[in-house]
Design an enzyme around this catalytic site. Structure first.
Site, PDB file in Angstrom:
ATOM      1  N   ASP A 272       0.827  -1.206   0.000  1.00 16.66           N
ATOM      2  CA  ASP A 272       0.000   0.000   0.000  1.00 16.66           C
ATOM      3  C   ASP A 272       0.864   1.260   0.000  1.00 16.66           C
ATOM      4  O   ASP A 272       1.964   1.280   0.564  1.00 16.66           O
ATOM      5  CB  ASP A 272      -0.899   0.008   1.244  1.00 16.66           C
ATOM      6  CG  ASP A 272      -1.743   1.266   1.326  1.00 16.66           C
ATOM      7  OD1 ASP A 272      -2.636   1.422   0.488  1.00 16.66           O
ATOM      8  OD2 ASP A 272      -1.462   2.104   2.208  1.00 16.66           O
TER       9      ASP A 272
ATOM     10  N   GLU B 111       1.053  -0.582  -5.280  1.00 20.60           N
ATOM     11  CA  GLU B 111       0.036   0.461  -5.462  1.00 20.60           C
ATOM     12  C   GLU B 111       0.769   1.781  -5.710  1.00 20.60           C
ATOM     13  O   GLU B 111       1.078   2.515  -4.793  1.00 20.60           O
ATOM     14  CB  GLU B 111      -0.855   0.577  -4.223  1.00 20.60           C
ATOM     15  CG  GLU B 111      -2.037   1.505  -4.465  1.00 20.60           C
ATOM     16  CD  GLU B 111      -2.542   2.219  -3.207  1.00 20.60           C
ATOM     17  OE1 GLU B 111      -3.731   2.553  -3.166  1.00 20.60           O
ATOM     18  OE2 GLU B 111      -1.743   2.443  -2.276  1.00 20.60           O
TER      19      GLU B 111
END
Length: 658
Positions: A329, A383
């Site tokens: 993330d 990401e």
């Protein structure tokens, strides 16, 4: 893992020739990686896997007839272990200072399993109470703060991870807590029993679990982590999560952890912030240690102890819980000192400016090498919305080492289209560019929407398409042009994204059947309601509602990949036919030929050269909530003639090549 050295040619320069002016930057990236790795591997550590064993040393460990607890806190003057097992009085459990700011406690007997614990540090003569940094379990106390809990899982794994090396990742993004239809926080056990079979039946082969790492704020979606080695106790125990992963493996499903190493929660006493009384123990000092937009703390990736903590964390999740890889993330935030905020990445210079954080980039490279050392079959996904060159290229080619990057611009593209333009304003050349443009040689995970589009304040695709009509006209007996349009477009938008936007695909749970509502966690502003923090699975199985058609469509769409394995065949993306005025799009990928009519009202005709074909999929099929068969096709003498109904698509299998 074999990596390029600074004296070798970098394959990334051959893959993307526009990078030639930045060869020096790329070589700096490689040399810093090598320099850092060599520093970490001095002494007895021969590999990164040897180095990343922090969880085997720190924390609680049973050793024969005694147990040991260790903690790292260089600024502490004294340290005690306190808990309900000693009446929260640490005088009987004073720790000994070792070299390097490490503290140790050795005690005879068995570990006091289940005891609530903290460490008491004396800093500047004052006591500080902290949850141990390597704690594997923590629960909220009466003051809504975490206490560590001594746990020793006993679960024995039965199933080997499935070999999915020849399959494209078909990812089902899931959040344990909101996976129940009841107004509550769901559990690992219930997810295993009720949701895993749904995912298997739907045809997905990979589960991406969110919010597993412990976090104080439920509504943070798990993205403000406090305890990096602890699972979220809201959902159950370590043994129950292990059983979930083991059961998934038995079903042939790979399980990825949504790992958060990009930042940490600011909470003092529960997480790492001011752990030993200093901000510099884990994080950067001053402004560099603060994420202005997220109100969180930022790791110092140039510090060996921090690298040790984070790399050990990755190995921990792989070895102890048997996760099969990670979705990292917030990678964009890590890559740049400005964290990508307010920056348009419209030129290569912006990737190699002084704004880049070379220490964070090196950490990601180290992480990818470590992961492959521990599990060569592990999958890693980045990401990154900035499209940093080389993100999903191997280290040996001069890349950062991820297997895939997320096609993050696609959901934003669809939302913008639905918010600001009418259906007849869809630009097919623009659509083609958005869905097919990638970094050379890098693989992507395509998706039409994820959890980001489901959060309160935004809308899912189905909500943008139908809005309030979803509440009134989704029964099979209602007549609604709004719902007819919504169902038709929901199918064709997902199919074109599925087939073009990546070499893998991702869906957030419930979106496969057009879940009608956003996500909003219990909070003061909504009366602590669970109305929007759950999944209404029964909508898709109710024969009186049209959600069933969207679920059947998604199942059939996913089956296309299982039957034809075309997603990875980007190089075979053959001739495309685009007629923007008529809103017609057709292309061949692998042995499948896709044909779309995006026109809002008119049936359209198209003819082109083709080998013989077999119709295998029609979005207008009645079982998908369509009105078909309305579209028609005919092949003769090397010509394929199509008559496509509005807002429909057909998929053909090419029988053989001429």
């Amino acid at each position: 893992m074999e990596v390029a050295t600074i004296n070798e040619s970098l394959k990334i320069l051959e893959i993307d020739q526009w990078l030639a002016p930045f060869e020096g930057d790329l070589r700096l990236r490689m040399s810093e990686f090598e320099r850092t790795k060599n520093r970490l591997l001095s002494g007895e550590n021969q590999t990164l896997s040897d180095f990343a064993n922090g969880y085997k040393y720190f924390g609680f460990h049973q050793d024969g007839d005694s147990w040991t607890f260790r903690e790292w806190a260089p600024n502490a003057e004294m340290m005690y272990l306190v808990g309900d097992f000693n009446g929260w009085n640490g005088l009987s459990h004073e720790m000994t200072r070792l070299n390097g700011g490490v503290w140790e406690l050795r005690m005879p007997g068995s570990l006091p399993i289940g005891s609530k614990v903290k460490v008491q540090l004396i800093v500047d003569g004052e006591p500080l109470y902290r949850v141990p940094s390597y704690i594997s379990y923590a629960i909220q106390n009466d003051n809504y703060q975490f206490d560590g809990v001594i746990m020793q899982p006993t679960y024995q794994f039965k199933n080997a991870a499935p070999d999915l090396s020849t399959e494209a990742p078909l990812i089902y993004e899931a959040h344990i807590g909101i996976s129940s239809e009841e107004h509550k926080i769901n559990s690992y056990e219930e997810f295993t029993r009720d949701v895993l079979p749904r995912i298997k039946a739907a045809g997905y082969n990979t589960i991406q679990l969110m919010a597993i790492m412990e976090h104080p704020l439920y509504a943070s979606f798990g993205y403000q982590v406090s305890n990096f080695y602890a699972i979220s106790s809201r959902f159950g125990t370590p043994d129950e999560l292990m059983e979930l992963i083991d059961t998934a493996h038995g079903l042939g499903l790979r399980v990825l952890l949504d790992v958060v190493h990009s930042h940490a929660v600011k909470n003092v006493g529960e997480g790492l912030n001011l752990f030993d009384g200093t901000t510099s123990q884990y994080f950067h000092e001053g402004d560099r240690g603060e994420h202005e937009a997220w109100n969180t703390k930022l790791f110092n990736y140039g510090k060996d102890e921090v690298i040790h903590f984070l790399l050990s964390n990755l190995k921990f999740w792989l070895e102890v819980y048997h996760f099969d890889g990670f979705r990292f993330d917030g990678v964009t935030s890590m890559l740049y000192h400005h964290h990508g905020l307010g920056t348009g990445f419209d030129s290569y210079e912006k990737y190699f400016s002084m704004d880049k954080d070379i220490e964070a980039i090196v950490y990601l490279m180290l992480a990818n090498e470590l992961i492959r050392e521990v599990n060569p079959s592990a999958l890693t996904i980045a990401e990154d919305m900035s499209a940093m060159p080389g993100m999903a290229l191997p280290l040996a080619d001069g890349g950062i080492g991820f297997d895939y990057r997320l096609s993050m611009g696609i959901p934003d593209y669809w939302i913008k289209q639905l918010k600001t333009k009418s259906d007849d304003q869809l630009n097919l050349m623009g659509l083609w560019w958005e869905l097919t443009t990638r970094r050379p040689g890098e693989k992507n995970i395509g998706y039409a929407e994820s959890h980001d589009q489901a959060l309160v304040g935004d809308k899912t695709l189905m909500m943008w398409l139908a809005d309030a009509e979803l509440y009134y006209s989704m029964d099979v007996h209602s007549q609604s042009l709004i719902i007819d349009r919504a169902i038709a477009l929901h199918k064709v938008l997902r199919l074109v994204t599925f087939s073009l936007a990546g070499e893998g695909y991702l869906n957030f749970m419930g979106n496969e059947f057009g879940h009608p509502e956003w996500l909003d966690f219990p909070r003061e502003g909504n009366g602590d309601s669970f109305d929007h923090a759950r999944r209404q699975w029964s909508l898709a199985t109710n024969p009186e509602l049209r959600f069933q058609y969207l679920l059947d469509f998604d199942n059939a769409m996913i089956a296309l990949e299982h039957d034809s394995k075309f997603l990875q065949k980007t190089a075979s993306l053959q001739q495309k036919w685009i007629q923007n005025d008529d809103k017609l799009l057709a292309y061949q990928k692998g042995d499948l030929l896709f044909a779309f009519n995006f026109h809002p009202t008119d049936t359209k005709f198209v003819s082109f050269d083709s080998t013989p074909v077999e119709l295998i999929f029609d979005t207008d099929d009645a079982r998908f909530g369509g009105f078909g068969p309305r579209s028609q096709f005919k092949w003769a003498a090397g010509k394929l003639e199509l008559q496509l109904a509005s807002r429909t698509a057909m998929v053909f299998r090419v029988m053989y090549q001429l």
